[in-house]
Design an enzyme around this catalytic site. Structure first.
Site, PDB file in Angstrom:
ATOM      1  N   THR A  46       0.829  -1.199   0.000  1.00 25.46           N
ATOM      2  CA  THR A  46       0.000   0.000   0.000  1.00 25.46           C
ATOM      3  C   THR A  46       0.864   1.251   0.000  1.00 25.46           C
ATOM      4  OG1 THR A  46      -1.662  -1.187   1.295  1.00 25.46           O
ATOM      5  CG2 THR A  46      -1.844   1.199   1.228  1.00 25.46           C
ATOM      6  N   TYR A 109     -13.510  -4.081  -1.615  1.00 26.89           N
ATOM      7  CA  TYR A 109     -14.675  -3.622  -2.374  1.00 26.89           C
ATOM      8  C   TYR A 109     -15.689  -4.737  -2.591  1.00 26.89           C
ATOM      9  CZ  TYR A 109     -17.768  -1.241  -5.555  1.00 26.89           C
ATOM     10  OH  TYR A 109     -18.893  -0.706  -6.123  1.00 26.89           O
ATOM     11  N   TYR A 135      -2.518 -10.536   4.867  1.00 26.41           N
ATOM     12  CA  TYR A 135      -2.535  -9.122   5.262  1.00 26.41           C
ATOM     13  C   TYR A 135      -3.962  -8.749   5.618  1.00 26.41           C
ATOM     14  CZ  TYR A 135      -1.712  -4.024   4.868  1.00 26.41           C
ATOM     15  OH  TYR A 135      -1.615  -2.674   5.096  1.00 26.41           O
ATOM     16  N   ARG A 140      -8.949  -0.490   5.448  1.00 24.54           N
ATOM     17  CA  ARG A 140      -8.867  -0.225   4.016  1.00 24.54           C
ATOM     18  C   ARG A 140      -9.759  -1.156   3.189  1.00 24.54           C
ATOM     19  NH1 ARG A 140      -5.024   2.975   1.527  1.00 24.54           N
ATOM     20  NH2 ARG A 140      -3.514   3.934   2.931  1.00 24.54           N
ATOM     21  N   LYS A 163       0.405 -10.225   8.445  1.00 25.34           N
ATOM     22  CA  LYS A 163       0.591  -8.827   8.818  1.00 25.34           C
ATOM     23  C   LYS A 163      -0.734  -8.378   9.417  1.00 25.34           C
ATOM     24  CE  LYS A 163       1.378  -4.168   7.027  1.00 25.34           C
ATOM     25  NZ  LYS A 163       1.566  -3.300   5.826  1.00 25.34           N
ATOM     26  N   ILE A 205       5.985  -4.846   9.724  1.00 23.80           N
ATOM     27  CA  ILE A 205       6.027  -4.382   8.338  1.00 23.80           C
ATOM     28  C   ILE A 205       5.614  -2.928   8.425  1.00 23.80           C
ATOM     29  CG2 ILE A 205       5.035  -4.612   6.032  1.00 23.80           C
ATOM     30  CD1 ILE A 205       4.846  -7.625   6.539  1.00 23.80           C
TER      31      ILE A 205
END
Length: 294
Positions: A46, A109, A135, A140, A163, A205
């Site tokens: 990202t 989404y 992740y 997000r 993560k 990370i």
């Protein structure tokens, strides 16, 4: 299996004024990160503006990082998108150019059912031989990976870590309790590195490592050796800087901060836009207070 222990930087992607990736500056950033003690480099995450890179650019950036690193530390490629076939294409491409591991975010989404999420990761994992780090970043993606789903996904042989950027320490504790010691948990939030490592996490990370690589390495090294007094001091020293790095949408502030260190001229691709003037001034203030030369 820990792909790495310590500080992995979610590296920004330098770009020229015309929007083209600046590979010379990318090489320089990689070399600086290694010289400062960074333990792994995450390319095309990202923070690296991966969502605005074409497929060819995405793989080219990963390949450039792999070549510059030259085996000195692990290179982890961000290859997660919300279309499984597209994620497989990026993942196989990253493996082909030499990435040591993949970082794969949950679908966003369109999201997915629990079964769809499992099948998504299973299909990607089955397409490659390199290890995969899950992740989870619901802020997000609007999609969380529950502890029970982490446990199920970890039954896939090459899914070896996560993560965790949910911000939910109770959830992270539940994952740590459910998973064997060889399943790696990495902090995905810079202000939670110490508490996550205190629960058995193997490192971070990191976004802040883009401008404070040595200090972030030292923080994780202290936690790994059980020196939590030193780790606490280093963690708390970063808090105000971390808050400033997220006062606008990531990676706008951190990429601006890297430019304030003189590493490159800052340019973004839309829909990201330049930092506000007040953000730049706040960055200068907090970076100076932290001891960085701007």
């Amino acid at each position: 299996m820990s792909i790495f222990e310590g500080s992995g930087v979610a590296l920004v992607t330098p770009m020229k004024a015309d929007g083209v990736v600046d590979y010379k500056k990318l090489d320089e950033l990689v070399e600086w990160q290694i010289s400062e003690g960074t333990d792994a480099i995450i390319a095309c995450g990202t923070t690296g503006e991966a969502s605005t890179l074409s497929n060819d650019e995405h793989i080219s950036v990963i390949e450039a990082v792999v070549k510059k690193v030259a085996g000195r530390i692990p290179v982890i490629a961000g290859t997660g998108v919300n279309d499984t076939r597209h994620a497989i294409k990026l993942s196989t491409g990253a493996q082909r150019v030499g990435a040591d591991a993949l970082l794969v975010v949950t679908p966003y989404y369109n999201k997915a059912s629990d079964e769809g999420l499992f099948l998504h990761y299973q299909a990607i994992a089955n397409s490659v031989e390199v290890p995969i780090i899950l992740y989870s970043v619901a802020s997000r993606t609007n999609m969380n990976i529950t502890p029970q789903m982490v446990k199920r996904l970890a039954e896939i042989p090459n899914i070896v870590g996560i993560k965790e950027a949910s911000g939910d320490i109770s959830q992270i504790a539940a994952i740590a309790q459910l998973m064997p010691a060889d399943f790696a948990i990495y902090s995905g939030n810079d202000d939670q590195v110490l508490p996550i490592m205190a629960l058995g996490g193997r490192g971070t990370i990191s976004t802040v490592a883009n401008i404070a690589p040595k200090q972030t390495h030292e923080l994780t090294a202290a936690a790994l050796t059980g020196d939590f007094i030193k780790a606490k001091k280093l963690q708390l020293a970063q808090i105000q800087l971390i808050h400033t790095l997220f006062c606008e949408v990531n990676p706008i502030p951190v990429k601006t901060a890297v430019s304030l260190l003189g590493k490159f001229d800052v340019h973004f691709r839309l829909p990201l836009s330049p930092a506000k003037a007040e953000t730049v001034e706040r960055l200068k203030k907090e970076m100076s207070a932290y001891g960085l030369e701007v």
